[in-house]
Scaffold this motif. Sequence first.
Motif, PDB file in Angstrom:
ATOM      1  N   SER A  15     -10.624 -15.177   6.709  1.00  0.00           N
ATOM      2  CA  SER A  15     -11.758 -16.399   7.775  1.00  0.00           C
ATOM      3  C   SER A  15     -11.335 -18.040   7.543  1.00  0.00           C
ATOM      4  CB  SER A  15     -12.920 -16.030   7.905  1.00  0.00           C
ATOM      5  OG  SER A  15     -14.502 -16.090   7.244  1.00  0.00           O
ATOM      6  N   LEU A  16     -10.912 -18.411   8.233  1.00  0.00           N
ATOM      7  CA  LEU A  16     -10.734 -19.933   7.744  1.00  0.00           C
ATOM      8  C   LEU A  16     -11.963 -20.465   8.917  1.00  0.00           C
ATOM      9  CD1 LEU A  16      -7.454 -20.008   8.768  1.00  0.00           C
ATOM     10  CD2 LEU A  16      -8.281 -20.304   6.560  1.00  0.00           C
ATOM     11  N   GLU A  17     -13.093 -21.279   7.926  1.00  0.00           N
ATOM     12  CA  GLU A  17     -14.618 -21.866   8.972  1.00  0.00           C
ATOM     13  C   GLU A  17     -13.405 -23.103   9.907  1.00  0.00           C
ATOM     14  OE1 GLU A  17     -18.786 -22.908   7.063  1.00  0.00           O
ATOM     15  OE2 GLU A  17     -16.690 -22.901   5.469  1.00  0.00           O
ATOM     16  N   GLY A  18     -14.248 -23.396  11.392  1.00  0.00           N
ATOM     17  CA  GLY A  18     -14.284 -24.316  11.750  1.00  0.00           C
ATOM     18  C   GLY A  18     -12.470 -23.728  12.493  1.00  0.00           C
ATOM     19  N   LYS A  19     -12.346 -22.881  12.343  1.00  0.00           N
ATOM     20  CA  LYS A  19     -10.733 -22.896  12.966  1.00  0.00           C
ATOM     21  C   LYS A  19     -11.090 -21.514  13.820  1.00  0.00           C
ATOM     22  CE  LYS A  19      -8.544 -25.474   9.917  1.00  0.00           C
ATOM     23  NZ  LYS A  19      -8.337 -26.702  10.103  1.00  0.00           N
ATOM     24  N   GLU A  20      -9.581 -21.178  14.328  1.00  0.00           N
ATOM     25  CA  GLU A  20      -9.825 -20.152  15.161  1.00  0.00           C
ATOM     26  C   GLU A  20     -10.070 -18.143  14.761  1.00  0.00           C
ATOM     27  OE1 GLU A  20      -5.102 -19.748  15.405  1.00  0.00           O
ATOM     28  OE2 GLU A  20      -5.887 -18.930  17.298  1.00  0.00           O
ATOM     29  N   PHE A  21      -9.677 -18.919  13.667  1.00  0.00           N
ATOM     30  CA  PHE A  21      -9.762 -17.827  11.689  1.00  0.00           C
ATOM     31  C   PHE A  21     -11.130 -17.282  12.003  1.00  0.00           C
ATOM     32  CE2 PHE A  21      -5.236 -18.003  12.993  1.00  0.00           C
ATOM     33  CZ  PHE A  21      -4.758 -17.368  13.201  1.00  0.00           C
ATOM     34  N   SER A  22     -12.231 -18.050  11.911  1.00  0.00           N
ATOM     35  CA  SER A  22     -13.600 -18.017  11.978  1.00  0.00           C
ATOM     36  C   SER A  22     -14.233 -16.750  12.481  1.00  0.00           C
ATOM     37  CB  SER A  22     -14.355 -19.187  11.994  1.00  0.00           C
ATOM     38  OG  SER A  22     -15.292 -19.263  13.848  1.00  0.00           O
ATOM     39  N   ILE A  23     -14.880 -16.660  11.487  1.00  0.00           N
ATOM     40  CA  ILE A  23     -16.206 -15.198  11.529  1.00  0.00           C
ATOM     41  C   ILE A  23     -18.049 -15.644  12.165  1.00  0.00           C
ATOM     42  CG2 ILE A  23     -16.500 -12.867  11.207  1.00  0.00           C
ATOM     43  CD1 ILE A  23     -13.845 -12.964  10.333  1.00  0.00           C
ATOM     44  N   THR A  24     -17.646 -14.713  13.446  1.00  0.00           N
ATOM     45  CA  THR A  24     -19.003 -14.395  13.769  1.00  0.00           C
ATOM     46  C   THR A  24     -19.485 -13.189  13.721  1.00  0.00           C
ATOM     47  OG1 THR A  24     -18.350 -14.470  15.844  1.00  0.00           O
ATOM     48  CG2 THR A  24     -18.611 -16.926  14.806  1.00  0.00           C
ATOM     49  N   GLN A  74     -23.503 -18.217  14.771  1.00  0.00           N
ATOM     50  CA  GLN A  74     -22.912 -19.304  14.826  1.00  0.00           C
ATOM     51  C   GLN A  74     -21.911 -18.600  13.260  1.00  0.00           C
ATOM     52  OE1 GLN A  74     -24.271 -22.528  14.084  1.00  0.00           O
ATOM     53  NE2 GLN A  74     -25.130 -21.458  16.405  1.00  0.00           N
ATOM     54  N   GLU A  75     -21.326 -19.504  13.153  1.00  0.00           N
ATOM     55  CA  GLU A  75     -19.956 -18.598  12.327  1.00  0.00           C
ATOM     56  C   GLU A  75     -20.754 -18.229  10.922  1.00  0.00           C
ATOM     57  OE1 GLU A  75     -16.916 -21.640  11.118  1.00  0.00           O
ATOM     58  OE2 GLU A  75     -15.990 -22.216  13.464  1.00  0.00           O
ATOM     59  N   ILE A  76     -20.359 -17.182  10.501  1.00  0.00           N
ATOM     60  CA  ILE A  76     -20.592 -16.599   9.121  1.00  0.00           C
ATOM     61  C   ILE A  76     -19.759 -17.533   7.697  1.00  0.00           C
ATOM     62  CG2 ILE A  76     -20.306 -14.534   6.991  1.00  0.00           C
ATOM     63  CD1 ILE A  76     -20.978 -13.049  10.345  1.00  0.00           C
ATOM     64  N   PRO A  77     -20.072 -17.481   6.919  1.00  0.00           N
ATOM     65  CA  PRO A  77     -19.277 -18.620   6.164  1.00  0.00           C
ATOM     66  C   PRO A  77     -17.815 -17.424   4.844  1.00  0.00           C
ATOM     67  CG  PRO A  77     -21.324 -18.662   5.457  1.00  0.00           C
ATOM     68  CD  PRO A  77     -21.046 -18.093   6.538  1.00  0.00           C
ATOM     69  N   PRO A  78     -16.645 -17.801   4.956  1.00  0.00           N
ATOM     70  CA  PRO A  78     -15.340 -17.688   4.032  1.00  0.00           C
ATOM     71  C   PRO A  78     -16.621 -16.816   2.785  1.00  0.00           C
ATOM     72  CG  PRO A  78     -14.743 -19.054   5.274  1.00  0.00           C
ATOM     73  CD  PRO A  78     -16.513 -19.520   5.612  1.00  0.00           C
TER      74      PRO A  78
END
Length: 148
Positions: A15-24, A74-78
């Motif tokens: 995953s990439l934080e703050g991008k389309e590839f982020s993970i929730t 919220q996003e889960i941190p990579p």
Amino acid sequence: MMELNQVALYFRNRSLEGKEFSITHLKLQKLVYYAQAWSMAIYGERLIDSELEAWLHGPVSRELYREYRDFGFQEIPPVDRLNFQINEQDSDVLEGVWRLYGKHDGKYLETLTHQEAPWINAWGRGMNEIIEVDDMRDYYQGLLQGAN
């Protein structure tokens, strides 16, 4: 076979934080589901030994739910690196799932699973019913055969 948390960590590593590839949490649940489904379709083998259930918002692992529910939407941190090895077969499945689904958000993946037979069949039996791995295998093998 991989541990459930290893599969989750693999996707968090991609995953990439703050991008389309982020993970929730929602997206993570669907990626794990698709990893199991495509492993069944391609190799006829489970990727993980955990059961996935048909919940209102799509396929869910209860164990992952307990671990990640506090993140809400919220996003889960990579994670920076993985501290385990992945065999080539499992790596191919995980990377294929990431390439197919990683750019989509959780709501898109939820909608997608709601249109597919494995979730529909389990949901038809009742809320929180187990999504059968044989249903996953049959449905996604059918997609593979339709692509040829």
